[in-house]
Design a protein around this motif. Sequence first.
Motif, PDB file in Angstrom:
ATOM      1  N   GLU A  36       0.829  -1.208   0.000  1.00  0.00           N
ATOM      2  CA  GLU A  36       0.000   0.000   0.000  1.00  0.00           C
ATOM      3  C   GLU A  36       0.865   1.260   0.000  1.00  0.00           C
ATOM      4  OE1 GLU A  36      -3.412   0.736   0.103  1.00  0.00           O
ATOM      5  OE2 GLU A  36      -3.704  -1.349  -0.487  1.00  0.00           O
ATOM      6  N   LEU A  37       1.932   1.236   0.804  1.00  0.00           N
ATOM      7  CA  LEU A  37       2.815   2.403   0.847  1.00  0.00           C
ATOM      8  C   LEU A  37       3.518   2.618  -0.482  1.00  0.00           C
ATOM      9  CD1 LEU A  37       4.339   2.150   4.431  1.00  0.00           C
ATOM     10  CD2 LEU A  37       2.942   4.007   3.523  1.00  0.00           C
ATOM     11  N   SER A  38       3.939   1.545  -1.127  1.00  0.00           N
ATOM     12  CA  SER A  38       4.602   1.702  -2.429  1.00  0.00           C
ATOM     13  C   SER A  38       3.614   2.245  -3.457  1.00  0.00           C
ATOM     14  CB  SER A  38       5.226   0.394  -2.897  1.00  0.00           C
ATOM     15  OG  SER A  38       4.234  -0.534  -3.258  1.00  0.00           O
ATOM     16  N   LYS A  78      -3.153  11.552   5.061  1.00  0.00           N
ATOM     17  CA  LYS A  78      -3.545  10.948   6.344  1.00  0.00           C
ATOM     18  C   LYS A  78      -3.520   9.421   6.241  1.00  0.00           C
ATOM     19  CE  LYS A  78      -6.857  11.405  10.032  1.00  0.00           C
ATOM     20  NZ  LYS A  78      -6.258  12.183  11.087  1.00  0.00           N
ATOM     21  N   ALA A  79      -3.990   8.891   5.106  1.00  0.00           N
ATOM     22  CA  ALA A  79      -3.965   7.439   4.904  1.00  0.00           C
ATOM     23  C   ALA A  79      -2.528   6.924   4.854  1.00  0.00           C
ATOM     24  CB  ALA A  79      -4.703   7.078   3.619  1.00  0.00           C
ATOM     25  N   THR A  84       1.989   4.141   7.706  1.00  0.00           N
ATOM     26  CA  THR A  84       3.344   4.192   8.262  1.00  0.00           C
ATOM     27  C   THR A  84       3.326   3.863   9.754  1.00  0.00           C
ATOM     28  OG1 THR A  84       3.959   5.849   6.617  1.00  0.00           O
ATOM     29  CG2 THR A  84       5.374   5.658   8.550  1.00  0.00           C
ATOM     30  N   VAL A  85       2.368   4.441  10.473  1.00  0.00           N
ATOM     31  CA  VAL A  85       2.251   4.176  11.918  1.00  0.00           C
ATOM     32  C   VAL A  85       1.899   2.704  12.149  1.00  0.00           C
ATOM     33  CG1 VAL A  85       0.848   4.661  13.973  1.00  0.00           C
ATOM     34  CG2 VAL A  85       1.705   6.537  12.560  1.00  0.00           C
ATOM     35  N   VAL A  92       7.042  -3.655  15.744  1.00  0.00           N
ATOM     36  CA  VAL A  92       7.239  -3.819  17.190  1.00  0.00           C
ATOM     37  C   VAL A  92       6.609  -5.137  17.648  1.00  0.00           C
ATOM     38  CG1 VAL A  92       6.584  -2.891  19.454  1.00  0.00           C
ATOM     39  CG2 VAL A  92       7.471  -1.366  17.682  1.00  0.00           C
ATOM     40  N   GLN A  93       5.415  -5.408  17.149  1.00  0.00           N
ATOM     41  CA  GLN A  93       4.735  -6.650  17.518  1.00  0.00           C
ATOM     42  C   GLN A  93       5.516  -7.869  17.013  1.00  0.00           C
ATOM     43  OE1 GLN A  93       0.639  -6.673  16.326  1.00  0.00           O
ATOM     44  NE2 GLN A  93       0.207  -8.619  17.330  1.00  0.00           N
ATOM     45  N   ALA A  94       6.059  -7.787  15.821  1.00  0.00           N
ATOM     46  CA  ALA A  94       6.868  -8.890  15.285  1.00  0.00           C
ATOM     47  C   ALA A  94       8.101  -9.117  16.152  1.00  0.00           C
ATOM     48  CB  ALA A  94       7.273  -8.612  13.842  1.00  0.00           C
TER      49      ALA A  94
END
Length: 121
Positions: A36-38, A78-79, A84-85, A92-94
């Motif tokens: 999605e970011l790409s 915003k999306a 990114t967040v 962090v969860q990984a």
Amino acid sequence: VCSQPAANDRYAAACKAYLEKQHDTILHLIAACDQELSDKVSDDSEAERRRDVALAALVARDYQRAARITAELAKGEKAKEHLTVRRRQLQVQADRVCAAMGVLEERSAILASAPAARIAE
């Protein structure tokens, strides 16, 4: 006393399976965020073009059109920020899941060596 190691093995196996499943799920979610970011990064040239259109609309005193385009650009940013967040949270969860798998492996190693130490005594 003999049933205790078997129960520990089942518990360790269940924990390991759960953590591996969690890790796989997290990796898939991170990959989806990356995709999605790409896509959003490739839309940067389109966003630049839309900014130019909004500026031209302001110059032409078409304030409604300029406001609409600006709102769409803000929504896209915003999306992108949300992705990114979310990706950072997933990383962090990984890391936490990997640490838990390490603790589980250490626990299994300690449990495996414990009966051998008793026999040696």
